[in-house]
Design a protein around this motif. Structure first.
Motif, short mmCIF file in Angstrom:
data_model
loop_
_atom_site.label_atom_id
_atom_site.label_comp_id
_atom_site.label_asym_id
_atom_site.label_seq_id
_atom_site.Cartn_x
_atom_site.Cartn_y
_atom_site.Cartn_z
N GLU A 59 -19.93 101.88 -2.82
CA GLU A 59 -18.52 102.03 -3.19
C GLU A 59 -17.76 100.76 -2.89
O GLU A 59 -18.10 100.02 -1.96
N LEU A 60 -16.69 100.57 -3.65
CA LEU A 60 -15.85 99.39 -3.47
C LEU A 60 -14.48 99.69 -4.06
O LEU A 60 -14.37 100.40 -5.06
N VAL A 61 -13.43 99.16 -3.44
CA VAL A 61 -12.08 99.24 -3.98
C VAL A 61 -11.65 97.82 -4.36
O VAL A 61 -11.81 96.89 -3.57
N LEU A 62 -11.13 97.69 -5.56
CA LEU A 62 -10.61 96.42 -6.04
C LEU A 62 -9.13 96.60 -6.38
O LEU A 62 -8.78 97.52 -7.11
N ILE A 63 -8.30 95.73 -5.84
CA ILE A 63 -6.87 95.74 -6.16
C ILE A 63 -6.53 94.35 -6.67
O ILE A 63 -6.81 93.35 -5.99
N GLY A 64 -5.95 94.29 -7.85
CA GLY A 64 -5.60 93.00 -8.44
C GLY A 64 -4.14 92.93 -8.83
O GLY A 64 -3.62 93.82 -9.51
N ILE A 86 -16.56 102.19 -8.22
CA ILE A 86 -15.43 101.30 -7.99
C ILE A 86 -14.12 101.99 -8.33
O ILE A 86 -13.97 102.57 -9.39
N LYS A 87 -13.19 101.92 -7.40
CA LYS A 87 -11.81 102.33 -7.66
C LYS A 87 -11.02 101.05 -7.89
O LYS A 87 -11.07 100.12 -7.08
N LEU A 88 -10.33 101.00 -9.02
CA LEU A 88 -9.58 99.81 -9.42
C LEU A 88 -8.09 100.13 -9.44
O LEU A 88 -7.67 101.13 -10.02
N VAL A 89 -7.31 99.24 -8.81
CA VAL A 89 -5.85 99.34 -8.81
C VAL A 89 -5.32 98.03 -9.38
O VAL A 89 -5.68 96.95 -8.91
N LEU A 90 -4.48 98.15 -10.41
CA LEU A 90 -3.90 96.98 -11.05
C LEU A 90 -2.38 96.99 -10.86
O LEU A 90 -1.73 98.00 -11.13
N LEU A 91 -1.85 95.86 -10.41
CA LEU A 91 -0.42 95.70 -10.16
C LEU A 91 0.14 94.67 -11.14
O LEU A 91 -0.19 93.49 -11.04
N ASN A 92 0.91 95.11 -12.11
CA ASN A 92 1.45 94.21 -13.14
C ASN A 92 0.39 93.20 -13.60
O ASN A 92 0.57 91.99 -13.50
N PRO A 93 -0.74 93.68 -14.09
CA PRO A 93 -1.86 92.79 -14.38
C PRO A 93 -1.67 91.91 -15.62
O PRO A 93 -1.12 92.35 -16.63
N LEU A 94 -2.13 90.68 -15.50
CA LEU A 94 -2.16 89.75 -16.64
C LEU A 94 -3.54 89.90 -17.30
O LEU A 94 -4.48 89.19 -16.97
N LEU A 95 -3.64 90.87 -18.19
CA LEU A 95 -4.93 91.18 -18.79
C LEU A 95 -5.18 90.43 -20.09
O LEU A 95 -6.31 90.34 -20.55
N ASP A 96 -4.13 89.93 -20.67
CA ASP A 96 -4.26 89.14 -21.89
C ASP A 96 -3.21 88.04 -21.81
O ASP A 96 -2.00 88.33 -21.77
#
Length: 175
Positions: A59-64, A86-96
C-alpha cells in the motif's frame, strides 16, 4: 505504517504549509515523506527511483499539489501495474499544461516532464473554484473520483479545513 508521499508544487519544498498540515494529521498512521524537486531535477530519474523503492509495497498514499499532482499521478500509473494498492489525493493538480492560465513563467525543462493526463480516475480531488493558475473546467473526471470543490484560490489558503476530508477518504475502502 503505510508510507505517504507528498509531491509539492512549483517553487515549494518540504517546509510547505500543506505538507506540514498533512504530516501533523497523519504522523500517527503513516510515515510521511515530502518528495522534493526543483526546476533542475531529473524528474524522470526521480520517478524511476521512487518506482524502484515502492514497486514491492502493498500500500501507498500519494498526495500531489499542483505540478506535484502530475508527478503523483505518473507514479501511481507506474506502480499500479505491479499491484500496489494506491490512494491518490490531488490538490488543484496541473494535469494538462494547456490548462494553465497563470501569467508567470513556467520552467521549460519542467514543462517537458509533465504528462498530458486527459482523464483522472480513482482519487480524491480537491479543487478551488477561484484557481488563478489552472482552468479545471477542461479536466475530465472519470470513475471513482471523490471531488470536493471549495471556495479558495490555487494556494489553498484554507487547506487546514479540508484535511479531515482527506483523512476520511484515506481511511475509507475507496481507491
Amino acid at each position: 505504517m503505510i508510507d505517504l508521499l507528498y509531491f509539492h508544487g512549483l517553487g515549494s519544498n518540504k517546509d510547505s504549509r500543506k505538507f506540514k498540515l498533512i504530516e501533523n494529521a497523519f504522523e500517527s498512521t503513516h510515515s510521511c515523506f515530502c518528495v522534493e524537486w526543483r526546476n533542475d531535477t531529473d524528474i524522470s530519474g526521480l520517478l524511476t527511483d521512487l518506482w524502484s523503492l515502492y514497486k514491492d509495497k502493498d500500500e501507498l498514499v500519494l498526495i500531489g499539489d499542483s505540478t506535484g499532482g502530475n508527478y503523483a499521478y505518473q507514479l501511481r500509473e507506474r506502480l499500479k501495474v505491479f499491484g500496489v494498492k494506491i490512494k491518490l489525493v490531488l490538490l488543484n493538480p496541473l494535469l494538462d499544461f494547456s490548462n494553465r492560465i497563470a501569467n508567470f513563467p513556467f520552467p521549460e525543462k519542467l514543462e517537458e516532464t509533465l504528462e498530458k493526463i486527459k482523464e483522472i480516475d480513482h482519487c480524491f480531488l480537491l479543487q478551488s473554484n477561484r484557481d488563478e493558475v489552472i482552468d479545471h473546467s477542461k479536466m475530465k473526471i472519470g470513475p471513482e473520483v471523490e471531488q470536493l470543490i471549495i471556495d479558495d484560490t490555487h494556494r489553498l489558503l484554507t487547506f487546514e479545513n479540508y484535511v479531515d476530508a482527506i483523512k476520511e477518504y484515506l481511511t475509507s475502502d475507496r481507491l
